[in-house]
Design a protein around this motif. Structure first.
Motif, mmCIF file in Angstrom:
data_model
loop_
_atom_site.group_PDB
_atom_site.id
_atom_site.type_symbol
_atom_site.label_atom_id
_atom_site.label_comp_id
_atom_site.label_asym_id
_atom_site.label_seq_id
_atom_site.Cartn_x
_atom_site.Cartn_y
_atom_site.Cartn_z
ATOM 1 N N SER A 55 -13.719 -13.523 3.491
ATOM 2 C CA SER A 55 -14.763 -13.640 4.514
ATOM 3 C C SER A 55 -15.320 -15.049 4.607
ATOM 4 C CB SER A 55 -15.901 -12.647 4.214
ATOM 5 O OG SER A 55 -16.500 -12.948 2.959
ATOM 6 N N ASP A 56 -15.199 -15.844 3.514
ATOM 7 C CA ASP A 56 -15.678 -17.225 3.552
ATOM 8 C C ASP A 56 -14.547 -18.223 3.771
ATOM 9 O OD1 ASP A 56 -14.668 -16.521 1.120
ATOM 10 O OD2 ASP A 56 -16.201 -17.500 -0.081
ATOM 11 N N GLY A 57 -13.400 -17.727 4.269
ATOM 12 C CA GLY A 57 -12.353 -18.623 4.748
ATOM 13 C C GLY A 57 -11.375 -19.143 3.723
ATOM 14 N N VAL A 58 -11.317 -18.560 2.534
ATOM 15 C CA VAL A 58 -10.357 -19.002 1.518
ATOM 16 C C VAL A 58 -9.106 -18.132 1.612
ATOM 17 C CG1 VAL A 58 -9.916 -19.342 -0.938
ATOM 18 C CG2 VAL A 58 -12.198 -19.757 -0.010
ATOM 19 N N ASN A 59 -7.953 -18.754 1.822
ATOM 20 C CA ASN A 59 -6.705 -18.002 1.867
ATOM 21 C C ASN A 59 -6.352 -17.496 0.472
ATOM 22 O OD1 ASN A 59 -6.144 -18.217 4.615
ATOM 23 N ND2 ASN A 59 -5.190 -20.222 4.364
ATOM 24 N N MET A 60 -6.136 -16.206 0.371
ATOM 25 C CA MET A 60 -5.883 -15.585 -0.922
ATOM 26 C C MET A 60 -4.519 -14.894 -0.894
ATOM 27 S SD MET A 60 -9.679 -14.041 -1.636
ATOM 28 C CE MET A 60 -9.524 -14.247 -3.403
ATOM 29 N N GLY A 61 -3.777 -15.061 -1.981
ATOM 30 C CA GLY A 61 -2.469 -14.425 -2.092
ATOM 31 C C GLY A 61 -2.600 -13.042 -2.712
ATOM 32 N N ILE A 62 -2.047 -12.041 -2.044
ATOM 33 C CA ILE A 62 -2.147 -10.660 -2.517
ATOM 34 C C ILE A 62 -0.760 -10.179 -2.946
ATOM 35 C CG2 ILE A 62 -2.928 -8.340 -1.969
ATOM 36 C CD1 ILE A 62 -5.099 -10.491 -1.819
ATOM 37 N N GLU A 63 -0.699 -9.623 -4.150
ATOM 38 C CA GLU A 63 0.544 -9.063 -4.670
ATOM 39 C C GLU A 63 0.306 -7.605 -5.042
ATOM 40 O OE1 GLU A 63 2.434 -11.463 -7.674
ATOM 41 O OE2 GLU A 63 1.364 -13.254 -6.994
ATOM 42 N N GLY A 64 1.282 -6.768 -4.775
ATOM 43 C CA GLY A 64 1.126 -5.358 -5.096
ATOM 44 C C GLY A 64 2.380 -4.567 -4.778
ATOM 45 N N THR A 65 2.301 -3.270 -4.963
ATOM 46 C CA THR A 65 3.439 -2.380 -4.724
ATOM 47 C C THR A 65 2.976 -1.150 -3.961
ATOM 48 O OG1 THR A 65 4.555 -3.099 -6.753
ATOM 49 C CG2 THR A 65 5.276 -1.033 -5.787
ATOM 50 N N LEU A 66 3.718 -0.808 -2.915
ATOM 51 C CA LEU A 66 3.459 0.408 -2.144
ATOM 52 C C LEU A 66 4.435 1.497 -2.598
ATOM 53 C CD1 LEU A 66 2.109 1.926 0.256
ATOM 54 C CD2 LEU A 66 3.986 1.062 1.669
ATOM 55 N N TYR A 67 3.880 2.635 -3.016
ATOM 56 C CA TYR A 67 4.689 3.793 -3.406
ATOM 57 C C TYR A 67 4.577 4.849 -2.309
ATOM 58 C CZ TYR A 67 4.445 1.620 -8.032
ATOM 59 O OH TYR A 67 4.533 0.734 -9.081
ATOM 60 N N PHE A 68 5.688 5.499 -1.982
ATOM 61 C CA PHE A 68 5.679 6.501 -0.924
ATOM 62 C C PHE A 68 6.913 7.392 -1.037
ATOM 63 C CE2 PHE A 68 8.125 2.961 0.568
ATOM 64 C CZ PHE A 68 9.177 3.521 1.267
ATOM 65 N N THR A 69 6.899 8.490 -0.291
ATOM 66 C CA THR A 69 8.037 9.411 -0.245
ATOM 67 C C THR A 69 8.295 9.775 1.208
ATOM 68 O OG1 THR A 69 7.384 10.346 -2.390
ATOM 69 C CG2 THR A 69 8.966 11.605 -1.079
ATOM 70 N N LEU A 70 9.559 9.808 1.595
ATOM 71 C CA LEU A 70 9.911 10.221 2.953
ATOM 72 C C LEU A 70 9.617 11.708 3.109
ATOM 73 C CD1 LEU A 70 11.238 9.110 5.573
ATOM 74 C CD2 LEU A 70 13.404 9.998 4.720
ATOM 75 N N ASN A 71 8.998 12.068 4.224
ATOM 76 C CA ASN A 71 8.682 13.466 4.500
ATOM 77 C C ASN A 71 9.984 14.261 4.670
ATOM 78 O OD1 ASN A 71 7.671 15.916 5.333
ATOM 79 N ND2 ASN A 71 6.268 15.059 6.843
ATOM 80 N N LEU A 72 10.211 15.253 3.812
ATOM 81 C CA LEU A 72 11.469 16.002 3.820
ATOM 82 C C LEU A 72 11.419 17.248 4.702
ATOM 83 C CD1 LEU A 72 12.533 15.760 0.061
ATOM 84 C CD2 LEU A 72 13.055 14.225 1.965
ATOM 85 N N ASP A 73 10.317 17.450 5.392
ATOM 86 C CA ASP A 73 10.266 18.552 6.353
ATOM 87 C C ASP A 73 11.343 18.334 7.419
ATOM 88 O OD1 ASP A 73 8.713 20.859 7.718
ATOM 89 O OD2 ASP A 73 8.820 19.285 9.264
#
Length: 334
Positions: free
Chosen positions: A111-129
């Motif tokens: 919000s105060d204008g500093v560019n920040m690097g974000i690292e992470g992992t998204l976990y998910f499952t395909l809907n098998l319906d």
């Protein structure tokens, strides 16, 4: 018994050869088509089958569950395999660990204008319906996606195709969710060391205030992660046009500062360390002075004590101690 004439024998041989050729031309493709009309899936994938015969349409014929046995799918049908188990999409600055080649970090402003690097992992499952899988294949299984190498693949064409789909369709949704949430916090609220280069007076390291700041940072990062998990499900459903992914969870691993900002932080931390060292020396000198002053006051009240201390301070082996006396004074036992 009369033998058939040579022309008759040749005609008979030609007929046999013709029949064999016809059987080979017609029968072999039929056998191959029959053999190819059976498919099965492994434990980690699910399959959507589309018609593909010469006189057939290209509509979805059936869905094959994970870990199936041999299943009849029809002549010349096409099979689209998708992952049935939990999958993940990693964003990291560490090469060869992320899902995109090279260094891959989402850079968003605070919000105060500093560019920040974000690292992470998204976990998910395909809907098998089955209904969801049919709709997913209609929307995303019938067109190609460009991968990092510039090649285009269908989403069901192995890991390359699946990654290309994630990069083009899912990644922008992740970036937007991160941008929205990070933009509601100041830099120092997520990375405490950011305060060193934003404020003229910052708490010294090791003080109680810095510990509270670290706790606040952790709480804010947890808030960001919770908000992302809440918004991603709705954002993905809206973007994809259906509830095609389930069990969505984003794990925010690290928040980093730009190189130049981090260098400023390092310099500020080094300066504070030098200040702390100088303050420690001043405090030590002040304590020594107070000790010397107290010791001198004691000597003033007890001159004999001062002489005893002098004798104790003499080096070993000295037998004469005569300050101001040329005759000297014997020091017993030394």
């Amino acid at each position: 018994m009369p033998q058939p004439s040579t022309p008759a024998r040749n005609l008979s041989r030609t007929g046999v050869i013709t029949v064999l050729v016809v059987l080979l031309v017609v029968g072999l493709p039929g056998l191959l088509a029959l053999a190819g009309g059976f498919e099965r899936t492994g434990g980690g994938d699910v399959a959507v089958v589309r018609n593909g015969g010469f006189f057939d349409n290209n509509r979805i014929r059936q869905v094959i569950e994970p870990g199936s046995g041999r299943t009849w799918i029809g002549f010349y049908s096409k099979i689209h395999r998708y992952p049935a188990q939990q999958r993940f999409y990693t964003i990291t600055s560490e090469k060869k660990r992320g899902d995109t080649a090279g260094v891959d970090v989402v850079t968003v402003p605070s919000s105060d204008g500093v560019n920040m690097g974000i690292e992470g992992t998204l976990y998910f499952t395909l809907n098998l319906d089955h209904a969801a899988l049919r709709a997913f294949d209609d929307k995303f299984g019938t067109r190609k996606f460009s991968g990092p190498d510039g090649e285009s693949n269908y989403a069901w064409e192995g890991d390359d195709g699946w990654l290309a789909f994630l990069n083009q369709i899912v990644r922008p949704v992740i970036d937007n969710a991160l941008r929205t949430q990070i933009n509601s916090f100041r830099c120092a609220e997520l990375v405490s060391s950011c305060a060193l280069v934003q404020n003229t007076s910052a708490p010294r390291q090791g003080t109680r205030t810095s510990g509270l700041q670290a706790q606040s940072n952790n709480a804010n990062i947890a808030k960001v992660q919770t908000a992302i998990n809440t918004s991603l499900a709705a954002d993905l459903e809206s973007t994809l046009g259906g509830k095609f992914v389930t069990n969505i969870h984003f794990n925010l691993v690290r928040v980093t500062l730009p190189d130049k900002v981090q260098e400023s932080v390092d310099r500020a931390q080094a300066a504070f360390a030098q200040v702390s060292e100088a303050q420690a020396k001043v405090a030590s000198a002040r304590a020594d002075a107070e000790a010397n002053r107290a010791r001198q006051e004691g000597y003033n009240r007890c001159p004999t004590c001062a002489e005893i201390e002098k004798l104790k301070a003499l080096p070993q082996g000295i037998t004469v101690y005569a300050p101001g006396n040329p005759g000297g004074v014997n020091v017993p036992g030394r």
